[in-house]
Each structure stands twice: as C-alpha cells, then as structure tokens.
Design a protein around this motif. Structure first.
Motif, mmCIF file in Angstrom:
data_model
loop_
_atom_site.group_PDB
_atom_site.id
_atom_site.type_symbol
_atom_site.label_atom_id
_atom_site.label_comp_id
_atom_site.label_asym_id
_atom_site.label_seq_id
_atom_site.Cartn_x
_atom_site.Cartn_y
_atom_site.Cartn_z
ATOM 1 N N TYR A 8 2.549 10.594 20.588
ATOM 2 C CA TYR A 8 3.063 9.679 20.334
ATOM 3 C C TYR A 8 2.016 8.055 19.888
ATOM 4 N N PHE A 9 2.203 7.147 19.785
ATOM 5 C CA PHE A 9 1.034 6.656 18.747
ATOM 6 C C PHE A 9 0.371 6.161 20.038
ATOM 7 N N LEU A 45 10.028 -2.097 24.590
ATOM 8 C CA LEU A 45 10.066 -1.457 23.575
ATOM 9 C C LEU A 45 8.762 -1.570 22.335
ATOM 10 N N ILE A 46 7.808 -2.334 23.210
ATOM 11 C CA ILE A 46 6.264 -1.990 22.268
ATOM 12 C C ILE A 46 5.731 -1.229 23.824
ATOM 13 N N HIS A 47 5.832 -1.164 24.335
ATOM 14 C CA HIS A 47 5.256 -0.359 25.753
ATOM 15 C C HIS A 47 5.514 1.339 24.993
ATOM 16 N N LEU A 48 6.873 1.083 25.590
ATOM 17 C CA LEU A 48 7.864 2.769 25.101
ATOM 18 C C LEU A 48 7.424 3.151 24.095
ATOM 19 N N LEU A 49 7.450 2.839 22.576
ATOM 20 C CA LEU A 49 6.682 3.143 21.712
ATOM 21 C C LEU A 49 5.429 3.676 22.011
ATOM 22 N N THR A 50 4.428 2.921 22.265
ATOM 23 C CA THR A 50 2.996 3.476 22.310
ATOM 24 C C THR A 50 2.397 4.222 23.725
ATOM 25 N N GLY A 51 3.556 4.664 24.189
ATOM 26 C CA GLY A 51 3.395 6.356 25.093
ATOM 27 C C GLY A 51 3.632 5.587 26.138
ATOM 28 N N ALA A 53 5.503 4.214 28.710
ATOM 29 C CA ALA A 53 6.272 4.443 29.170
ATOM 30 C C ALA A 53 6.468 3.846 31.210
ATOM 31 N N LYS A 219 1.004 1.145 11.782
ATOM 32 C CA LYS A 219 1.601 1.370 12.731
ATOM 33 C C LYS A 219 1.470 0.654 14.101
ATOM 34 N N LEU A 223 3.761 -3.204 14.281
ATOM 35 C CA LEU A 223 4.260 -3.864 16.229
ATOM 36 C C LEU A 223 4.251 -4.522 16.168
#
Length: 243
Positions: A8-9, A45-51, A53, A219, A223
């Motif tokens: 993840y990013f 969704l931002i928290h999901l994309l940044t690992g 979850a 990236k 965001l």
C-alpha cells in the motif's frame, strides 16, 4: 529473511496535514446530510487506499453513533421535550459526524514518526518552533488517552467504577478518582515529552533529518486532488439544489 514489501501507499506527513485542512474547509462549506455522507465516504476511501483499512469500521461505528444521537435529538424536539436538551443532542450528532473527517486525517498525522513530522514541516518552510509545538501537541493527547485507560484499569482492579450502574451511582467520587491522578500524570507526561524532544535534538538549530525519506510524490498530490474534487462536486451539487 527478506523484508516484505509494502503493498500500500504510505503518504507523506504533509499529505495528511493538507487533507486535514481540506477536511476542515469541506465541512464548513457543505451543509446537507447527503453531502456530509459523501465527504465521509471519500474520507474512508482515502484511508483504504493508504493501508488503514482497520480504521474504517471504528469510524463507521462513530458515524452511526453520532447519527443516532442527532436522530434522538430531533425526535425529542418533535415530542416537545426541553428545547435545550433536544437541540444539544442534535448539535452533538451533526458536529460529531462532520468533525470525524478532519479528525481522522489528524489521527493519521499523529501516527507519523516525530522526526518525519518535523522534517516535513521544516520542508514546508515552517519555523522550527512550529514543528516542535505540533509534534508535542500531536503526541500529548494520545499519551493522555493511554494514561486514562491505565487509570481506569487500575480502578476496575480495585473495584471502583465497575459497570455502568456503579459508575452512575457513584459518579462524583469516580470522576474525582480519575481527575486527580490524571492531572498529576499530565504534569509528568509534559516533562517526559519535553525531555524526549530535547533528546531528539529540538534545540539543535540545524536541519532536522528523518530516517524515512520525505518526498511529496504524485500519489500524495492525487490524494489531495481527490479530496478537493469530492468536496467541490458536493458543494456545487448542493448549491444547485441536487443534494
């Protein structure tokens, strides 16, 4: 053993700071219930994309709790209950749901390493005193929260404040037993944080160095643009009467 590569990013600390500021601006501009929900989903969704979850479910539960509090306030207002009580509950529900958005980004910023945070703020041309103050503040509240949990655990071990009924029936004494050690620990924690920051070189007038590279990549920018687009779209739709 070869170190597992992150799938993840991991954003730059400046990204969390900018997202927090964008979140504050968005909740000030957006007023509709649907618009606030869209902002909250974009935040998740931002928290999901940044690992992150694992943070989504707690934030959703907090959102539902605040929604329930607001709904209860509206129902009490319709039932001709005391206006001060119903308006207070509805205000807590509305403000609580909105504040979750920037607060989630601020929590992520507080999770960054102290050296990375100070190096990022110094890269933004902030004075070093600002970086020191921000680092102390972001570390202070999580530390106090940990102290509070330790005090409550110690009380339960001694039979104080065990259960909701016991806490409510002995509320003044329970609060007293919490506040006095917490205030004493606050002074001690402030001294420990001051010593910790001194050890990490806050008095050094040179450049702050972080072991983690500080780099604002595309990236990170994506965001911030994503959050800006969501807030702008919701604001335009709200002004157009769609939401």
């Amino acid at each position: 053993m070869e170190k597992r590569k992150q799938s993840y990013f991991r954003p730059d600390p400046r990204t969390w700071l900018l997202l927090c500021l964008l979140g504050i601006a968005s909740i000030l501009l957006v007023h509709s219930e649907i618009g606030g929900l869209c902002l909250f989903l974009g935040c998740l969704l931002i928290h999901l994309l940044t690992g992150k979850a694992n943070k989504i479910l707690p934030y959703m539960l907090y959102y539902l709790v605040f929604y329930g509090i607001g709904w209860a306030g509206v129902r009490l207002l319709d039932s001709n209950v005391a206006f001060s009580v119903s308006s207070m509950l509805s205000s807590i529900g509305i403000v609580g749901r909105k504040i979750l958005i920037p607060l989630s980004f601020a929590t992520a910023l507080a999770g960054e390493a102290t050296g990375s945070l100070m190096a990022a703020l110094q890269a933004m041309r902030f004075p070093k005193a600002v970086g020191i103050a921000a680092s102390v503040v972001l570390r202070f509240f999580p530390t106090i929260s940990g102290e509070y949990r330790a005090i409550r655990s110690s009380q339960r071990f001694r039979g104080i404040g065990v259960g909701v009924v016991h806490t409510l029936t002995h509320l003044p004494s329970t609060v007293e037993y919490i506040l006095i050690p917490l205030i004493l620990r606050t002074t001690k924690v402030a001294e420990e944080l001051s010593a910790s920051m001194t050890v990490r070189g806050v008095r050094f007038s040179g450049e702050t160095i972080s072991y983690r590279p500080i780099h604002f990549s595309w990236k990170d920018g994506a965001l911030c643009i994503f959050m800006t687009v969501i807030a702008g779209a919701v604001f335009v739709l709200e002004k157009g009467g769609v939401l």
